[in-house]
Every structure is written in structure tokens, then in C-alpha cells.
Design an enzyme around this catalytic site. Structure first.
Site, PDB file in Angstrom:
ATOM      1  N   HIS A   1      -6.013   3.023  -3.560  1.00 48.64           N
ATOM      2  CA  HIS A   1      -5.899   3.198  -2.102  1.00 48.64           C
ATOM      3  C   HIS A   1      -6.361   4.608  -1.713  1.00 48.64           C
ATOM      4  CE1 HIS A   1      -4.567   1.913   1.814  1.00 48.64           C
ATOM      5  NE2 HIS A   1      -3.525   2.714   1.888  1.00 48.64           N
TER       6      HIS A   1
ATOM      7  N   ASP B   1       0.822  -1.214   0.000  1.00 52.03           N
ATOM      8  CA  ASP B   1       0.000   0.000   0.000  1.00 52.03           C
ATOM      9  C   ASP B   1       0.859   1.268   0.000  1.00 52.03           C
ATOM     10  OD1 ASP B   1      -2.021  -1.826   0.317  1.00 52.03           O
ATOM     11  OD2 ASP B   1      -2.812  -0.960   2.173  1.00 52.03           O
TER      12      ASP B   1
ATOM     13  N   HIS C   1       3.973  -2.150   3.068  1.00 54.73           N
ATOM     14  CA  HIS C   1       4.055  -0.832   2.418  1.00 54.73           C
ATOM     15  C   HIS C   1       5.387  -0.714   1.686  1.00 54.73           C
ATOM     16  CE1 HIS C   1       1.225  -0.466   5.759  1.00 54.73           C
ATOM     17  NE2 HIS C   1       0.606   0.428   5.014  1.00 54.73           N
TER      18      HIS C   1
HETATM   19 NI    NI Z   1      -2.308   3.014   3.595  1.00 55.52          NI
END
Ligand code: NI
Length: 241
Positions: free
Chosen positions: A117, A66, A208
Site C-alpha cells: 500500500h 488497508d 482499514h
Molecule cells: Ni490507505
């Protein structure tokens, strides 16, 4: 933690079964080939282990990243994924796309799945319907402009999703089963250890691609789990099963 072993066979027995079958294969091969080197034996065992779980099917797992694209770490990750022939899923922030268009194009070209996102990493449930739709649609159109492909999946920041939006934005929300908390840990060794010990078949792992530690951990996680027979797939393969 609950026991999520779906085969019903204890782990040590499955390991034993795999080893016995593997050795059997090596012995059978040796019967009609006079010389089987130790290295060849090891390769046969490793190859069998890596290819299948005890049930005879590959255990699928999805890595998701993400908050990208990141100008440095996303490309480092892509290099490592490509070397390992692994596909992953990237949920992009609309606000990070400008200036990183080439990276977005590369993600798509290399066969990874691109998802949404939101634009500014917002809690969609705290916005008006109009604002929420704009957050999602603006991000999708930025991605589609670059890749020429529709965006079908959204990972709502903080896991907060408003189901009423689905009819307007026509997107499938994707959550996760393992939260690595990589943004707070920033320690590759700990991440590797936690994920490898916790992970099970069909897990969706949240990471991430914004940190050096995450990139290093993710690639080691792949190497270790591939050796345990896991196959890394894009998240649509797990969700649409
Ligand atoms: Ni996020």
C-alpha cells in the site's frame, strides 16, 4: 443502484427455491430415519443455505484491509478471522511494519494475502517515477524480508495508479467495488448494515484494520454473509478468475 443479480432469478424466488429444496432434503431424510429432531432439521436447512447459492456455486467475496499493520487491531482481527477460518487480504504500509514484524509474519502464516500500500501512503501519480518505484519496492522488500514470499499486488492509495509503473515494479493493482468509509464512520452497527445490504457476489470490500469499530464490524459481516452462503477469499481469487 443497478441490478447486479447475475442469476436472473429474483431474490425472493431464489430464497423460496432454496427453502423448498432444503425442506425436501429434510423430508427425504425423515422417510428412512424415524426420528429427526427439530434441531437436526434446522441444521440441515442452515447447512444447505450456507453451502451454496442458487446456481450451486459458492458466492465469493473478498475483504481487504488497508493501512496496517496496526499494533492492536490487526491481531484482534486475525484472532476473529482464525476462529471463523476466513482468509482476507492486507495491504500494508511500509512505514507501519517496523516494530510489527511478528504481526506481518502471522498474517502470512495464517494464509492471508499480503499486498503493498506504498511506504508512506502517497499518491503515486504525484511522484517522479523514481520516487514512486521506491515507495513500492521498499515496501515489498520489507514484507518479503519477513515472509520470504514475493509481493505481487498493490493497492494504490486513493485509487490513483500509474499504469506505466507496472513494467518496472511488476505488480498488479487491486482496487475495490465497495468502499465502506470505515475511517469516517467509526460505527460498527452502521458499517455492518451498509455492507450487508450493499454487497454482492465477487465484491471487493475496502476496510482499514486501524479501528476497533472496523474489527467488530468485519467479524459480524463475516458471520452474517457466511450464513447467506458467501465464501470469503483472498483478492487474487477474484482477480485471476
Ligand atoms: Ni490507505
Amino acid at each position: 443502484m443497478e441490478n447486479r443479480n447475475r442469476t436472473g432469478i429474483p431474490g425472493w424466488k431464489r430464497g423460496l427455491l432454496t427453502a423448498v429444496v432444503g425442506i425436501g432434503m429434510v423430508l427425504a431424510a425423515g422417510a428412512y430415519r424415524e426420528q429427526v429432531t427439530e434441531q437436526e432439521q434446522a441444521e440441515t436447512l442452515a447447512g444447505y443455505d450456507a453451502a451454496e447459492s442458487a446456481s450451486g456455486e459458492k458466492k465469493k467475496i473478498a475483504l481487504t484491509f488497508d493501512d496496517g499493520p496496526h499494533p492492536v487491531y490487526t491481531e484482534q482481527l486475525l484472532d476473529g478471522l482464525s476462529e471463523r477460518n476466513v482468509k482476507a487480504t492486507f495491504f500494508l504500509l511500509g512505514c507501519n511494519i517496523e516494530g510489527n514484524e511478528e504481526i506481518v509474519r502471522r498474517i502470512a502464516e495464517e494464509g492471508h494475502l499480503l499486498g503493498n500500500h506504498t511506504f508512506y501512503h502517497v499518491d503515486i501519480t504525484k511522484l517522479s517515477r523514481e520516487e514512486a518505484c521506491a515507495e513500492i519496492l521498499d515496501t515489498s522488500s520489507k514484507i518479503t524480508e519477513i515472509t520470504d514470499q514475493p509481493v505481487e499486488y498493490v493497492r494504490p492509495p486513493f485509487g490513483n495508479w500509474n499504469q506505466d509503473l507496472e513494467c518496472e515494479v511488476m505488480m498488479i493493482p487491486v482496487f475495490w467495488t465497495v468502499d465502506t468509509l470505515d475511517w469516517s464512520t467509526r460505527n460498527a452497527d452502521r458499517l455492518v448494515e451498509e455492507v450487508v445490504s450493499e454487497v454482492e457476489e465477487n465484491d471487493i470490500i475496502l476496510m482499514h484494520d486501524s479501528y476497533d469499530s472496523t474489527v467488530r464490524a468485519a467479524l459480524r459481516i463475516i458471520d452474517l454473509l457466511q450464513a447467506q452462503g458467501y465464501e470469503f477469499v483472498t483478492v487474487d481469487e477474484l482477480i485471476l478468475e
